[in-house]
Structure formats: structure tokens, C-alpha cells
Design an enzyme around this catalytic site. Structure first.
Site, PDB file in Angstrom:
ATOM      1  N   MET A   1       0.847  -1.193   0.000  1.00  0.00           N
ATOM      2  CA  MET A   1       0.000   0.000   0.000  1.00  0.00           C
ATOM      3  C   MET A   1       0.888   1.250   0.000  1.00  0.00           C
ATOM      4  SD  MET A   1      -3.460  -0.895   2.010  1.00  0.00           S
ATOM      5  CE  MET A   1      -2.882  -0.577   3.653  1.00  0.00           C
TER       6      MET A   1
ATOM      7  N   HIS B   1       9.130  -3.556   3.500  1.00  0.00           N
ATOM      8  CA  HIS B   1       8.705  -3.793   2.114  1.00  0.00           C
ATOM      9  C   HIS B   1       9.908  -4.155   1.239  1.00  0.00           C
ATOM     10  CE1 HIS B   1       5.527  -0.792   3.426  1.00  0.00           C
ATOM     11  NE2 HIS B   1       4.795  -1.797   3.003  1.00  0.00           N
TER      12      HIS B   1
ATOM     13  N   GLY C   1       4.632  -9.928   4.119  1.00  0.00           N
ATOM     14  CA  GLY C   1       5.350  -9.892   5.395  1.00  0.00           C
ATOM     15  C   GLY C   1       4.673 -10.763   6.444  1.00  0.00           C
ATOM     16  N   GLN C   2       5.493 -11.419   7.269  1.00  0.00           N
ATOM     17  CA  GLN C   2       4.929 -12.192   8.387  1.00  0.00           C
ATOM     18  C   GLN C   2       4.390 -11.276   9.476  1.00  0.00           C
ATOM     19  OE1 GLN C   2       8.092 -14.813   9.581  1.00  0.00           O
ATOM     20  NE2 GLN C   2       7.772 -16.175   7.836  1.00  0.00           N
TER      21      GLN C   2
ATOM     22  N   ASP D   1       2.077  -9.181   9.193  1.00  0.00           N
ATOM     23  CA  ASP D   1       0.617  -9.304   9.076  1.00  0.00           C
ATOM     24  C   ASP D   1       0.288 -10.791   9.021  1.00  0.00           C
ATOM     25  OD1 ASP D   1      -0.135  -6.465   8.912  1.00  0.00           O
ATOM     26  OD2 ASP D   1       1.125  -6.510   7.145  1.00  0.00           O
TER      27      ASP D   1
ATOM     28  N   GLN E   1      -3.160 -11.936   7.942  1.00  0.00           N
ATOM     29  CA  GLN E   1      -3.321 -11.653   6.505  1.00  0.00           C
ATOM     30  C   GLN E   1      -2.643 -12.742   5.676  1.00  0.00           C
ATOM     31  OE1 GLN E   1      -2.926  -7.681   4.520  1.00  0.00           O
ATOM     32  NE2 GLN E   1      -0.854  -8.370   4.069  1.00  0.00           N
TER      33      GLN E   1
ATOM     34  N   VAL F   1      10.756  -7.123   9.682  1.00  0.00           N
ATOM     35  CA  VAL F   1      11.957  -6.294   9.860  1.00  0.00           C
ATOM     36  C   VAL F   1      11.668  -5.315  10.994  1.00  0.00           C
ATOM     37  CG1 VAL F   1      13.539  -4.669   8.743  1.00  0.00           C
ATOM     38  CG2 VAL F   1      12.529  -6.536   7.421  1.00  0.00           C
TER      39      VAL F   1
ATOM     40  N   SER G   1       6.494  -0.366  10.160  1.00  0.00           N
ATOM     41  CA  SER G   1       5.131  -0.223   9.652  1.00  0.00           C
ATOM     42  C   SER G   1       4.979   1.197   9.120  1.00  0.00           C
ATOM     43  CB  SER G   1       4.135  -0.438  10.806  1.00  0.00           C
ATOM     44  OG  SER G   1       2.877   0.091  10.454  1.00  0.00           O
TER      45      SER G   1
HETATM   46  O1  PAF Z   1      -0.237  -5.675   3.551  1.00  0.00           O
HETATM   47  C1  PAF Z   1      -0.637  -4.769   2.786  1.00  0.00           C
HETATM   48  O2  PAF Z   1       0.058  -3.776   2.539  1.00  0.00           O
HETATM   49  C2  PAF Z   1      -2.028  -4.879   2.152  1.00  0.00           C
HETATM   50  O3  PAF Z   1      -2.934  -5.446   3.031  1.00  0.00           O
HETATM   51  C3  PAF Z   1      -2.004  -5.619   0.815  1.00  0.00           C
HETATM   52  C4  PAF Z   1      -1.561  -7.061   0.952  1.00  0.00           C
HETATM   53  C5  PAF Z   1      -1.077  -4.894  -0.157  1.00  0.00           C
HETATM   54  C6  PAF Z   1      -3.423  -5.629   0.210  1.00  0.00           C
HETATM   55  O4  PAF Z   1      -3.911  -4.348   0.036  1.00  0.00           O
END
Ligand code: PAF
Length: 294
Positions: A40, A47, A157-158, A160, A163, A186, A195
Site C-alpha cells: 500500500m 517492504h 510480510g509475516q 501481518d 493476513q 523487519v 510499519s
Molecule cells: O499488507 C498490505 O500492505 C495490504 O494489506 C495488501 C496485501 C497490499 C493488500 O492491500
């Protein structure tokens, strides 16, 4: 063989695609393994570690930058979510990313879009209780991104953790032909998980926020010593209660594989998950803990 040609005519430069059609065209020109890194934006080292993992394992890397409105609740921080596309593109270019998908919400979602993807049970526990609809939004947009980019592998990423579990479940259940890779969290030097939301912490909150990792480590040590789930949870709460301004939203300990409930002394690895609010900033973090061998 088709070649990747940049808008400026240079072969090999990073492509910035604003439409699905442009991205599909770039994807079709890629040969070998293609890795996808959905984000995002407002990129940080967490990232970039996903991008580096994708580069190591794939011949081409596509990154996406899209602040997905459907995963934010009506009272959540969609409008204030930090954005800096120029900086993000410079970082991705420096990492050797081949193509970036930077769509608008209108490009991603038809005005009358009505199809959703949801891992029904996994989406309603833990963070799903605090953020109803959140994982449905994530599952839907990730499925769309996988369909558009058609990667061989995708990197998440772990940090989340739930997710990641949801995405693995969706990919398995819908037979999407992609390998999902979970990449370790990280952390800043003081243990705070990186984050995009960390920039919104004020000085006092930022100083208190490493308590999340300290609490996770205390819980992990308890599990490793052979203590019960209740003891591990109590130790985590004690650490967090000493952190100024920490509003504990949830402390959970679940089976690391399927997020099912665990009580007593665990016999399999568990995941410890925290959600803590500082002012209006919700921070989450987790750690996996293995019980003492019997
Ligand atoms: O983890 C994120 O940044 C978001 O939830 C993702 C996986 C890009 C989906 O919008």
C-alpha cells in the site's frame, strides 16, 4: 522474444503502469519466474525485504502500490494513511524492480463491482473481530492483483500474520497457481516492527511502542519454558501495562498453522499476536513460539 521497453524507450528500465492493460502487457513480455510484491506504499525496509526476497527467487519483480479502500472500515485511517508515490518509485527503482502497478481506485474497481472473496472463518477471528470486513477487502484485492499480474510467486510480510494465513487459504481454496512466501518481520533497532503507521506516533508513543516486541518476547519465553497459554498471556499483559499510553486491544495466542484456539500447555508451535492502540494509531505485531520439548 518480447522485451521490456520503458516509456523513455530504454530497455530494462522500471515501468510504471497505471492501468491493468499496461501491466498485463508488461507481464506478457517477462520471461522466467515473475515475483509480485503487493504493497500500500509508503515503503520502508520491511517492504524492501520483500522486494529483495522476490529478486533473489525470481527473474522479474512486479510491485504494486495501492491503498485499497475496501480493506478500511468507515472510521479507519484511509484518508490519513501516509502516501508518497515519488519516493516509493525511487526506492523500487533502486531495488531493480521491473514494473510497478500504481492504479487509482476507479481503475481497480468497477463502479458496480459486487464480487468479493472471503476466507469466511479465518477472516472473522482475531483482527477480523476488531476490523470487520478488513480481510474480505484484503482477500478480494489480492485475488485481483494475482489475476492481473499472474505471478509465479507473491511475497508478503509475516508481520501481518493473519493476513498471510488468509491469503494462503484463498490461494489454496481457489486453486490460484502462485507460490505464497511469508518473509520475516523487519524491526527497528529497539524492536518496533516496521510499519507505515509508525510515522504517525508522537515522540512519547514512539518511545513506548517497543513494549509490543518486549511483551511478545516475554510470552515467547514463557511458552519455551513450558508454561501455559494463560501464563504467557499474563506476562505479555504485565509488560504492556507498563508502557505509557498503550491501549491493549487484543492479546491472542493461537495455533501457528491454522489460528485455531489453544488452551493449557501447547504441544505445537503457537503464534502470539498483539494489537495495541497508541492514540488513534493501531499497531500489530506477532511472534511464533515453540513449546518446550516434553
Ligand atoms: O499488507 C498490505 O500492505 C495490504 O494489506 C495488501 C496485501 C497490499 C493488500 O492491500
Amino acid at each position: 522474444m518480447a522485451k521490456l521497453i520503458a516509456r523513455d524507450g530504454k530497455e530494462g528500465a522500471m515501468q510504471v503502469c497505471e492501468t491493468k492493460e499496461e501491466l498485463r502487457k508488461q507481464r506478457a513480455a517477462m520471461t522466467g519466474r515473475v515475483g509480485l510484491v503487493p504493497t500500500m506504499g509508503y515503503l520502508h525496509d520491511g517492504h524492501l525485504s520483500l522486494v529483495r526476497a522476490a529478486r533473489e527467487q525470481c527473474d522479474h519483480v512486479i510491485a504494486t502500490i495501492f491503498v485499497n479502500p475496501t480493506q478500511f472500515g468507515p472510521t479507519e485511517d484511509l484518508d490519513s494513511y501516509p502516501r508518497d508515490a515519488d519516493r516509493d518509485l525511487a526506492l523500487l527503482r533502486a531495488e531493480g524492480v521491473d514494473a510497478v502497478f500504481l492504479p487509482t481506485p476507479a481503475q481497480m474497481y468497477a463502479r458496480d463491482a459486487e464480487t468479493i472473496v472471503e476466507a469466511t472463518d479465518l477472516s472473522r477471528v482475531l483482527m477480523g473481530r476488531l476490523r470487520p470486513g478488513h480481510f474480505r477487502g484484503v482477500a478480494t484485492v489480492v485475488t485481483k492483483l494475482l489475476n492481473i499480474a499472474q505471478p509465479d510467486a507473491a511475497f508478503f510480510g509475516q508481520k501481518d500474520y493473519q493476513q498471510l494465513c488468509v491469503i494462503r487459504r484463498v490461494v489454496r481454496d481457489l486453486d490460484i497457481p502462485v507460490a505464497i512466501h511469508g518473509i520475516p518481520t523487519v524491526r527497528e533497532a529497539d524492536g518496533l516492527a516496521m510499519s507505515s503507521r509508525n510515522v504517525r506516533l508522537d515522540t512519547g508513543q514512539r518511545a513506548a511502542a517497543p513494549a509490543l516486541f518486549a511483551a511478545l518476547q516475554a510470552g515467547q519465553a514463557a511458552i519455551a519454558e513450558g508454561r501455559t497459554i494463560a501464563t504467557a498471556r499474563a506476562r505479555m499483559r504485565t509488560v504492556l501495562s507498563q508502557a505509557d499510553g498503550a491501549d491493549i486491544r487484543s492479546i491472542d495466542i493461537r495455533d501457528a498453522e491454522d489460528l485455531s484456539s489453544v488452551t493449557g500447555r501447547p504441544t505445537r508451535p503457537v503464534v502470539l499476536l498483539l494489537a495495541v492502540r497508541f492514540g488513534d494509531v493501531l499497531l500489530i505485531d506477532n511472534i511464533v513460539a515453540s513449546p518446550k520439548e516434553p
